[in-house]
Design a protein around this motif. Sequence first.
Motif, mmCIF file in Angstrom:
data_model
loop_
_atom_site.group_PDB
_atom_site.id
_atom_site.type_symbol
_atom_site.label_atom_id
_atom_site.label_comp_id
_atom_site.label_asym_id
_atom_site.label_seq_id
_atom_site.Cartn_x
_atom_site.Cartn_y
_atom_site.Cartn_z
ATOM 1 N N GLU A 41 0.796 -1.431 -0.031
ATOM 2 C CA GLU A 41 -0.225 0.116 0.117
ATOM 3 C C GLU A 41 0.707 1.490 0.006
ATOM 4 O O GLU A 41 0.485 2.180 -0.637
ATOM 5 C CB GLU A 41 -1.091 0.135 1.106
ATOM 6 N N SER A 42 1.942 1.208 0.773
ATOM 7 C CA SER A 42 2.972 2.454 1.105
ATOM 8 C C SER A 42 3.565 2.597 -0.607
ATOM 9 O O SER A 42 3.686 3.907 -0.769
ATOM 10 C CB SER A 42 3.641 2.442 2.107
ATOM 11 N N MET A 43 3.883 1.591 -1.169
ATOM 12 C CA MET A 43 4.468 1.636 -2.376
ATOM 13 C C MET A 43 3.533 2.225 -3.428
ATOM 14 O O MET A 43 3.875 3.096 -4.234
ATOM 15 C CB MET A 43 5.125 0.085 -2.980
ATOM 16 N N PHE A 44 2.329 1.745 -3.336
ATOM 17 C CA PHE A 44 1.417 2.358 -4.193
ATOM 18 C C PHE A 44 1.150 3.693 -4.068
ATOM 19 O O PHE A 44 1.249 4.698 -4.940
ATOM 20 C CB PHE A 44 -0.001 1.629 -4.292
ATOM 21 N N VAL A 45 1.076 4.492 -2.786
ATOM 22 C CA VAL A 45 1.098 5.767 -2.539
ATOM 23 C C VAL A 45 2.284 6.574 -3.026
ATOM 24 O O VAL A 45 2.248 7.597 -3.608
ATOM 25 C CB VAL A 45 0.907 5.966 -0.970
ATOM 26 N N GLN A 46 3.331 5.991 -3.008
ATOM 27 C CA GLN A 46 4.790 6.357 -3.411
ATOM 28 C C GLN A 46 4.776 6.397 -4.802
ATOM 29 O O GLN A 46 5.201 7.558 -5.251
ATOM 30 C CB GLN A 46 5.848 5.973 -2.504
ATOM 31 N N TYR A 47 4.546 5.378 -5.515
ATOM 32 C CA TYR A 47 4.939 5.478 -6.879
ATOM 33 C C TYR A 47 3.540 5.252 -7.712
ATOM 34 O O TYR A 47 3.829 5.581 -8.860
ATOM 35 C CB TYR A 47 5.675 4.114 -7.319
ATOM 36 N N GLY A 48 2.415 5.387 -7.348
ATOM 37 C CA GLY A 48 1.153 5.197 -7.994
ATOM 38 C C GLY A 48 1.162 3.931 -9.083
ATOM 39 O O GLY A 48 -0.002 3.856 -9.869
ATOM 40 N N TYR A 49 1.678 2.955 -8.757
ATOM 41 C CA TYR A 49 1.584 1.723 -9.714
ATOM 42 C C TYR A 49 0.637 0.791 -9.000
ATOM 43 O O TYR A 49 0.498 0.349 -7.750
ATOM 44 C CB TYR A 49 2.891 0.761 -9.811
#
Length: 65
Positions: A41-49
């Motif tokens: 989830e945090s990676m999605f928030v950071q990178y939008g993938y």
Amino acid sequence: MSASNAITVARLPDGRVSIGRGTWSDTFPEDRREPWAAWYESMFVQYGYAGYRQMAEALRALQSA
């Protein structure tokens, strides 16, 4: 999403969680499932993938042991 790119999440007979997509997979103890979901989830928030969000959702959709 094609079948080869579908996310698979399963609880193994020994209680560990297995997650995979295409040729990639990982297996870890149940107590690491939510931390991994939070990381995705945090990676999605950071990178939008969107794939990161999908991984988090798939992990959270697995019924608790």
